[in-house]
Design a protein around this motif. Structure first.
Motif, PDB file in Angstrom:
ATOM      1  N   PHE A 142       4.449   7.910  18.361  1.00 15.86           N
ATOM      2  CA  PHE A 142       3.964   8.581  17.163  1.00 15.86           C
ATOM      3  C   PHE A 142       4.310  10.068  17.105  1.00 15.86           C
ATOM      4  CE2 PHE A 142       1.428   4.793  16.549  1.00 15.86           C
ATOM      5  CZ  PHE A 142       1.293   4.733  15.174  1.00 15.86           C
ATOM      6  N   ASN A 143       4.661  10.679  18.222  1.00 19.56           N
ATOM      7  CA  ASN A 143       4.895  12.117  18.252  1.00 19.56           C
ATOM      8  C   ASN A 143       6.335  12.406  18.651  1.00 19.56           C
ATOM      9  OD1 ASN A 143       4.782  14.888  18.409  1.00 19.56           O
ATOM     10  ND2 ASN A 143       3.360  14.958  20.137  1.00 19.56           N
ATOM     11  N   GLY A 163       2.247  15.227  24.400  1.00 17.55           N
ATOM     12  CA  GLY A 163       1.805  13.859  24.629  1.00 17.55           C
ATOM     13  C   GLY A 163       1.890  13.047  23.358  1.00 17.55           C
ATOM     14  N   SER A 164       1.685  11.745  23.497  1.00 17.70           N
ATOM     15  CA  SER A 164       1.771  10.886  22.326  1.00 17.70           C
ATOM     16  C   SER A 164       1.043   9.574  22.568  1.00 17.70           C
ATOM     17  CB  SER A 164       3.230  10.589  21.975  1.00 17.70           C
ATOM     18  OG  SER A 164       3.316   9.751  20.822  1.00 17.70           O
ATOM     19  N   PHE A 165       0.533   9.015  21.491  1.00 24.16           N
ATOM     20  CA  PHE A 165      -0.003   7.666  21.469  1.00 24.16           C
ATOM     21  C   PHE A 165       1.163   6.708  21.262  1.00 24.16           C
ATOM     22  CE2 PHE A 165      -2.184   4.294  18.814  1.00 24.16           C
ATOM     23  CZ  PHE A 165      -2.782   3.673  19.893  1.00 24.16           C
ATOM     24  N   VAL A 166       1.336   5.755  22.194  1.00 24.38           N
ATOM     25  CA  VAL A 166       2.460   4.814  22.131  1.00 24.38           C
ATOM     26  C   VAL A 166       1.899   3.392  22.261  1.00 24.38           C
ATOM     27  CG1 VAL A 166       4.715   4.160  23.068  1.00 24.38           C
ATOM     28  CG2 VAL A 166       3.934   6.538  23.243  1.00 24.38           C
ATOM     29  N   THR A 197      -1.280   2.612  24.655  1.00 27.58           N
ATOM     30  CA  THR A 197      -1.033   3.572  25.733  1.00 27.58           C
ATOM     31  C   THR A 197      -1.021   5.005  25.211  1.00 27.58           C
ATOM     32  OG1 THR A 197       0.324   1.930  26.878  1.00 27.58           O
ATOM     33  CG2 THR A 197       0.570   4.210  27.571  1.00 27.58           C
ATOM     34  N   TYR A 198      -1.555   5.916  26.034  1.00 27.84           N
ATOM     35  CA  TYR A 198      -1.402   7.329  25.744  1.00 27.84           C
ATOM     36  C   TYR A 198      -0.652   7.991  26.898  1.00 27.84           C
ATOM     37  CZ  TYR A 198      -2.109  12.160  24.435  1.00 27.84           C
ATOM     38  OH  TYR A 198      -1.878  13.464  24.077  1.00 27.84           O
ATOM     39  N   HIS A 199       0.477   8.656  26.568  1.00 29.19           N
ATOM     40  CA  HIS A 199       1.307   9.371  27.535  1.00 29.19           C
ATOM     41  C   HIS A 199       1.148  10.877  27.335  1.00 29.19           C
ATOM     42  CE1 HIS A 199       3.827   5.950  28.944  1.00 29.19           C
ATOM     43  NE2 HIS A 199       3.675   5.492  27.715  1.00 29.19           N
ATOM     44  N   PRO A 212       1.136  11.699  33.409  1.00 35.64           N
ATOM     45  CA  PRO A 212       0.185  10.590  33.526  1.00 35.64           C
ATOM     46  C   PRO A 212       0.131   9.773  32.234  1.00 35.64           C
ATOM     47  CG  PRO A 212      -0.987  12.611  33.055  1.00 35.64           C
ATOM     48  CD  PRO A 212       0.479  12.981  33.135  1.00 35.64           C
ATOM     49  N   SER A 213      -0.308   8.542  32.355  1.00 36.97           N
ATOM     50  CA  SER A 213      -0.553   7.707  31.176  1.00 36.97           C
ATOM     51  C   SER A 213      -1.654   6.719  31.496  1.00 36.97           C
ATOM     52  CB  SER A 213       0.718   6.954  30.745  1.00 36.97           C
ATOM     53  OG  SER A 213       1.085   5.981  31.718  1.00 36.97           O
TER      54      SER A 213
END
Length: 305
Positions: A142-143, A163-166, A197-199, A212-213
């Motif tokens: 998303f980012n 970071g991004s929501f994936v 997942t959030y990375h 981290p994720s």
């Protein structure tokens, strides 16, 4: 006033340029990694009313991959590390289309052995037991300030923290086959899973990073064998920690996975669970040969990517 404007412009330009993700897709990226991943099977012995775990005796796996432009190919295998022979093969394809990540994976493992030696009156070694898995996955980043390619494909270089929501969706088919007392045993598992997942990549200086994720998992499994059919829910949680160093030509690092999976075992004789594992990797970026460059550019023109 002029000095203030000059300093302000300097920091503004520095910030804007530092936010850029460096595109390294013109290179042919080769990657070799060694990891300690293994698989466990839970076996329920109805005759002796016992449940125990068996595992593949190939705790050290080698994976080779090559990535160029939007395409990534990988192959994995494991050498024999003990008298208990287990075989492992894996093939992987990743396709990156802008913010989308598409993946296909095939793996086969043969030979599982008991973790514990204290079990009595139970046949605990399954040298002919095979687990074959096919997996399709799709993810969306998303980012656009965050680079998943930096962590996976190694054909981008993220220079600032982001970071991004994936979220991901996976479909897999797992076939378990064994031959016990000249009787064939087959189990078919169909898994559908959602992984939100959030990375986050924390960039240190210019080259070092820590990423981290966290991944909660939820899904449903349809399982069948010659005796019964079952439907039940699956759930799990994964914490992944990656750190390393990136330059224009080299990427070196380590990955640690801490994974927990939960499945209702009451009506299922054997199911596979991944264990916590670590990985070391080394990647080098070569100048792509001309024939590969022309071929891939032709594909990109035809597909409009």
């Amino acid at each position: 006033m002029k000095r203030f404007c000059f300093i302000a412009c300097f920091f503004l330009i520095y910030k804007v340029s530092a936010q850029d993700i460096v595109n390294l897709s013109e290179y042919l990226i080769t990657n070799v990694s060694i990891n300690t991943q293994s698989e466990l099977l839970s076996v329920i012995d109805d005759d002796n009313n016992q449940r125990y775990s068996i595992e593949a005796a190939n705790n050290l796996r080698t994976k080779l991959s090559a990535n160029y432009k939007f395409l990534g190919l990988g192959f994995g295998f494991s050498p024999h590390t003990s008298n208990r022979k287990s075989k492992f093969l894996e093939a992987r394809v990743n396709v990156f289309l802008k913010q989308w990540i598409l993946g296909a994976n095939f793996s086969r493992i043969k030979g599982f052995y008991a973790q514990n030696d204290y079990l009595q009156n139970v046949q605990t070694d399954f040298p002919d037991l095979k687990s074959t898995r096919y997996t399709l996955s799709t993810s969306y980043n998303f980012n656009d300030k965050f680079s998943l390619k930096h962590l996976i494909q190694k054909n981008e270089w993220q220079r600032t923290s982001a970071g991004s929501f994936v979220p991901s969706f996976t479909i897999s088919y797992n076939r378990i086959f064994d031959l016990v007392d000249n009787e064939k045993y087959k189990q078919h598992n169909y898994d559908f899973s959602i992984l939100p997942t959030y990375h986050y990549t924390w960039c240190i200086d210019n080259n070092w990073f820590i990423a981290p994720s966290v991944t909660p998992k939820a899904g449903v499994r349809f399982s069948s064998n010659s005796k019964a059919k079952n439907t039940f829910f699956t759930r799990g949680f994964n914490f992944r920690l990656q750190f390393g160093i990136t330059t224009e030509r080299v990427a070196v690092g380590a990955i640690f996975n801490f994974e927990s999976n939960n499945i209702n075992y009451k009506s299922v004789r054997r199911t596979i669970n991944d264990r916590n594992h670590g990985q070391l990797y080394f990647a080098y970026r070569f100048d792509a040969p001309k024939f590969l460059e022309r071929t891939v550019e032709g594909i990109e023109r035809k597909l409009g990517i």
